[in-house]
Scaffold this active site. Structure first.
Site, mmCIF file in Angstrom:
data_model
loop_
_atom_site.group_PDB
_atom_site.id
_atom_site.type_symbol
_atom_site.label_atom_id
_atom_site.label_comp_id
_atom_site.label_asym_id
_atom_site.label_seq_id
_atom_site.Cartn_x
_atom_site.Cartn_y
_atom_site.Cartn_z
ATOM 1 C CB CYS A 74 42.417 39.411 42.576
ATOM 2 S SG CYS A 74 42.110 40.063 44.218
ATOM 3 C CG HIS A 132 38.616 38.329 39.630
ATOM 4 N ND1 HIS A 132 39.508 38.946 40.469
ATOM 5 C CD2 HIS A 132 38.047 39.326 38.896
ATOM 6 C CE1 HIS A 132 39.491 40.241 40.273
ATOM 7 N NE2 HIS A 132 38.612 40.509 39.321
HETATM 8 CA CA CA Z 1 43.571 38.990 46.050
#
Ligand code: CA
Length: 499
Positions: A74, A132
């Site tokens: 990610c 994130h």
């Molecule tokens: Ca991911």
């Protein structure tokens, strides 16, 4: 110059700038899925999972058959996408922890996002969903070029407002949900600098907010909708799960329902664009941040995603980890029904957006390119001589050229692999012993890596352990000091002055 000519020139240039800034510029919609298996959407071949809205976009737009991301998981992948620069350029090689008091845990402030750039061209910018890229105030999306934010700062979130997790067998441990890998996953959602409502299945809530953003935004706007679907925890509305009874495995059935919900949500955003007359001049890009989860030693039950025809999955430099479903749709700017085979990267998104906004890429330091001329066929070269990957500063690495892929995929295993990507795109036959290309490819990778920084973030898992130890030590120190403290007394002299 006569006054009349001067006046006409001023008039012309001001009309032109209004046009550049407000009328002809396309709106932008970047849609990111999270941990989506390559083979789990209709346009890449799924017969099990229904994605009619994405399939429509694909069939009426451009399918990029060789679309890659810059990392197989990610955070780093998102950092490459949002900056147009390899994340190793600025040392961001691991996921950010959810650390709202840590002024170093986030996308380095030296970097600009595509939202920063687009604002300079008059765009209203928004991000909805998963961020994130840092949770402390300097890293907040509102401080990274986004006028609007609704979603969560951490790397994941539960899907139901109650926070109750699903029947997923991995989620039950000591009576508590196992899903704590992403700190912050149970926190309230955030809208800009406030907590925000969260009243329905998360994918629907995010999609509904995106519809609102599309409807209320003056043009041009740029919306980055960053779904956490179909990332764990595996949770979906019962009625959607019921649509997938043809899938026996429970985990895969729920995962399929999560993708279905995402597709419906994307459909609602497309509908809003069409109903408001904005669809034709909206450049839409869809991709996943990395491949679907694939079983690994110790994680054999993580088998719900399908990365076929590729092998490997999330976390791997094999195609299943980094080669993602990737489509581009822009009715006013691109032909429909195009299948583009050139090497494309998530790195290309930011430079492409800057280009369509009228920016000159010579003024920027991107690793990606504007892919529009390549897709249109105006430039028949490969967009990239090679694409590069590395993890742990190069403990494992990969390089892909048009013809060849060369990689070392394990940290503690010196095995090298090389594949002919024309005759063997699914990486079945390691031809490492037969190749004379090794030196050249290694040199190409080394040259690329000379411009990279060491990883500057602490490894997330170690970071959390260190942080726990730090708090324990702080507490113990306070407790020790407390043993030497005598209980305070109210002294007589304090009472005397009041008598
Ligand atoms: Ca991911």
């Amino acid at each position: 110059m006569s006054r009349v000519v001067f006046f006409i020139l001023i008039l012309f240039s001001s009309q032109f700038s209004i046009s550049r800034a407000g009328i002809n510029l396309p709106n932008i919609l970047v849609i990111l899925a999270d941990d989506l298996g390559y083979g789990d959407v209709g346009f890449t071949g799924s017969k099990e999972i229904h994605t009619p809205r994405l399939d429509d976009l694909a069939l009426n737009g451009v399918i990029c058959n060789n679309g890659y991301v810059t990392h197989p998981y990610c955070g780093p992948s998102r950092a490459g996408l949002i900056t147009g620069r390899y994340q190793a350029r600025f040392g961001m090689e691991i996921n950010c922890s959810y650390s709202p008091y840590d002024l170093k845990m986030g996308l380095p402030l030296s970097e600009k996002t595509f939202a920063n750039h687009l604002k300079e061209f008059g765009y209203r910018t928004g991000i909805i969903g998963k961020w994130h890229l840092g949770a402390a105030p300097p890293f907040h999306p509102n401080n990274r070029g986004f006028d609007y934010f609704y979603g969560f700062l951490s790397g994941g979130h539960t899907y139901f407002p109650s926070g109750v997790t699903s029947t997923h067998p991995l989620l039950q441990e000591n009576g508590l949900p196992h899903y704590t890998a992403n700190e912050g996953c149970f926190l309230p959602l955030v809208r800009n600098d406030n907590t925000a409502e969260f009243n329905q299945y998360l994918t629907r809530e995010l999609s509904q907010d995106a519809v609102r953003f599309v409807n209320e935004s003056e043009e041009p706007f740029c919306l980055y909708i960053s779904y956490n679907a179909p990332h764990t925890p595996l949770e979906a509305p019962e009625e959607t799960i019921a649509e997938y009874q043809h899938i026996d495995d429970w985990n895969r059935r729920v995962y399929a329902a999560m993708i279905d919900e995402m597709d419906q949500g994307i459909g609602s955003i497309i509908d809003a664009l069409e109903e408001s007359g904005k669809f034709d001049n909206t450049l839409i890009i869809f991709l996943s941040d990395n491949g679907g989860v694939a079983p690994k030693p110790g994680h054999e039950s993580e088998n719900w995603a399908n990365n076929k025809p590729f092998t490997g999955g999330k976390g791997s430099f094999l195609e299943g980890g980094i080669h993602v479903p990737f489509i581009i749709h822009w009715r006013d700017g691109l032909n429909s029904g195009v299948k583009y085979d050139g090497l494309i990267s998530a790195l290309d998104i930011t430079p492409t957006l800057i280009s369509v906004a009228g920016g000159n890429l010579e003024n920027y330091d991107f690793d990606g390119v504007n892919i529009i001329p390549f897709i249109k066929g105006n430039n028949t070269d490969s967009p990239h001589e090679a694409l590069f990957w590395r993890e742990s500063e190069g403990a494992c690495w990969a390089i892909r050229t048009v013809n060849t892929k060369f990689l070392k995929r394990e940290w503690n295993d010196s095995t090298l692999e090389m594949y002919d990507m024309h005759s063997d795109p699914f990486e079945k036959i390691n031809m490492i012993g037969n190749s004379r290309d090794m030196d050249d490819l290694a040199e190409l990778w080394n040259t690329w890596n000379e411009e990279n920084k060491p990883n500057i973030l602490l490894q997330s898992y170690e970071y959390q352990l260190n942080r726990q130890e730090m708090y324990k030590e702080l507490y113990n120190n306070e407790e020790k000091k407390s043993f030497n403290r005598k209980p305070m007394r109210i002294e007589k002299k304090e009472l005397d002055i009041h008598q």
